[in-house]
Write a protein that holds these residues in place. Structure first.
Motif, mmCIF file in Angstrom:
data_model
loop_
_atom_site.group_PDB
_atom_site.id
_atom_site.type_symbol
_atom_site.label_atom_id
_atom_site.label_comp_id
_atom_site.label_asym_id
_atom_site.label_seq_id
_atom_site.Cartn_x
_atom_site.Cartn_y
_atom_site.Cartn_z
ATOM 1 N N ALA A 262 0.790 -1.154 0.123
ATOM 2 C CA ALA A 262 0.037 0.052 0.030
ATOM 3 C C ALA A 262 0.897 1.271 -0.106
ATOM 4 C CB ALA A 262 -1.056 0.191 1.192
ATOM 5 N N ARG A 263 1.861 1.236 0.842
ATOM 6 C CA ARG A 263 3.024 2.279 0.753
ATOM 7 C C ARG A 263 3.424 2.719 -0.577
ATOM 8 N NH1 ARG A 263 5.675 0.827 4.619
ATOM 9 N NH2 ARG A 263 7.572 -0.058 3.899
ATOM 10 N N VAL B 185 -1.604 4.084 -1.564
ATOM 11 C CA VAL B 185 -2.947 3.974 -1.233
ATOM 12 C C VAL B 185 -3.256 3.446 0.066
ATOM 13 C CG1 VAL B 185 -3.503 3.656 -3.819
ATOM 14 C CG2 VAL B 185 -3.091 1.782 -2.129
ATOM 15 N N VAL C 14 -4.711 0.491 2.763
ATOM 16 C CA VAL C 14 -4.905 -0.887 2.546
ATOM 17 C C VAL C 14 -6.344 -1.090 2.397
ATOM 18 C CG1 VAL C 14 -4.696 -3.045 3.621
ATOM 19 C CG2 VAL C 14 -2.955 -1.382 4.165
ATOM 20 N N ASP C 15 -6.556 -1.683 1.313
ATOM 21 C CA ASP C 15 -8.224 -2.093 0.857
ATOM 22 C C ASP C 15 -8.098 -3.492 0.410
ATOM 23 O OD1 ASP C 15 -7.036 -2.035 -1.474
ATOM 24 O OD2 ASP C 15 -8.152 0.091 -2.038
ATOM 25 N N VAL D 145 -5.613 -4.402 -2.307
ATOM 26 C CA VAL D 145 -4.269 -4.518 -1.703
ATOM 27 C C VAL D 145 -4.036 -5.927 -1.139
ATOM 28 C CG1 VAL D 145 -2.502 -3.788 -0.104
ATOM 29 C CG2 VAL D 145 -3.784 -2.203 -1.288
#
Length: 220
Positions: free
Chosen positions: A147-148, A152, A154-155, A158
């Motif tokens: 995510a980093r 974005v 974390v969804d 991801v």
């Protein structure tokens, strides 16, 4: 004059415990927990049955130790891929290095993998415990790393990405017999196994960058 026998006793104890662990790993992997007796394990290890109680408490304690003693702590694995200064490629190489690292341990790694597969098929609670501790912690950390680099939160996408990247390495762990049957040269030596690490990192990087491109197009 007292210290020497004490040190020798401690070393002998460590060797006895290790012999019991290796014998237990072999027998539990081949026969399962229920069909393996403590007497059989002690005989294979060249130890007294009472030693199992001394070192592990009981048969269940020995079983858990056989599954977990050779696993590195989750935080040690996480540190190999979750560093703030790592590029995406470095993070991925670290991820696969820790994932495949146990396979470089030879016979112990093979026995441990066979034992874990049996635990999944005939669960006694150790697999569930590992899922909720070590594996969960490593999954969350790796999701944070991806995510980093994607920029974005974390969804679910991801999390799917984490599972996709993990599956590339897991095949080597649980599908080694398939690889050895079809392309044995790819697992023929420690160097051949290590060669997978940058390759898998490259494949995973392509997946992550494809996800990044998809998100950028969606945002546009």
């Amino acid at each position: 004059m007292i210290e020497k026998p004490l040190r020798k006793s401690r070393a002998d104890g460590e060797q006895s415990r290790e012999r019991l662990l290796l014998a237990a790993m072999k027998l539990f992997a081949e026969q399962g927990f229920a069909r393996t007796s403590t007497r059989e394990i002690a005989l294979a290890a060249g130890a007294n049955v009472a030693a199992i109680s001394y070192y592990f408490g009981d048969k269940a304690g020995l079983y858990k130790a056989a599954l977990t003693d050779f696993l590195p702590p989750p935080q040690k694995n996480i540190e190999m891929f979750d560093q703030p200064h790592f590029t995406l490629r470095q993070a991925l190489e670290g991820y696969y290095a820790q994932l495949l690292g146990p396979l470089l341990e030879g016979e112990e790694a093979e026995l441990c993998m066979r034992l874990w597969l049996r635990e999944v098929l005939e669960p006694r609670g150790v697999w569930a415990e590992e899922l909720n501790t070590g594996i969960r912690a490593e999954h969350i950390a790796f999701a944070g790393v991806l995510a980093r680099h994607l920029g974005v939160p974390v969804d679910d996408e991801v999390h799917r990405l984490v599972h996709a990247c993990a599956s590339l390495g897991v095949h080597l762990m649980i599908g080694a017999d398939v690889i050895e049957a079809l392309t044995p040269q790819l697992l023929a030596s420690p160097d051949a196994l290590r060669a997978w690490i940058p390759k898998l990192a490259g494949y995973a990087e392509a997946i992550v960058l494809a996800e990044q491109e998809k998100r950028q197009k969606g945002a546009a």
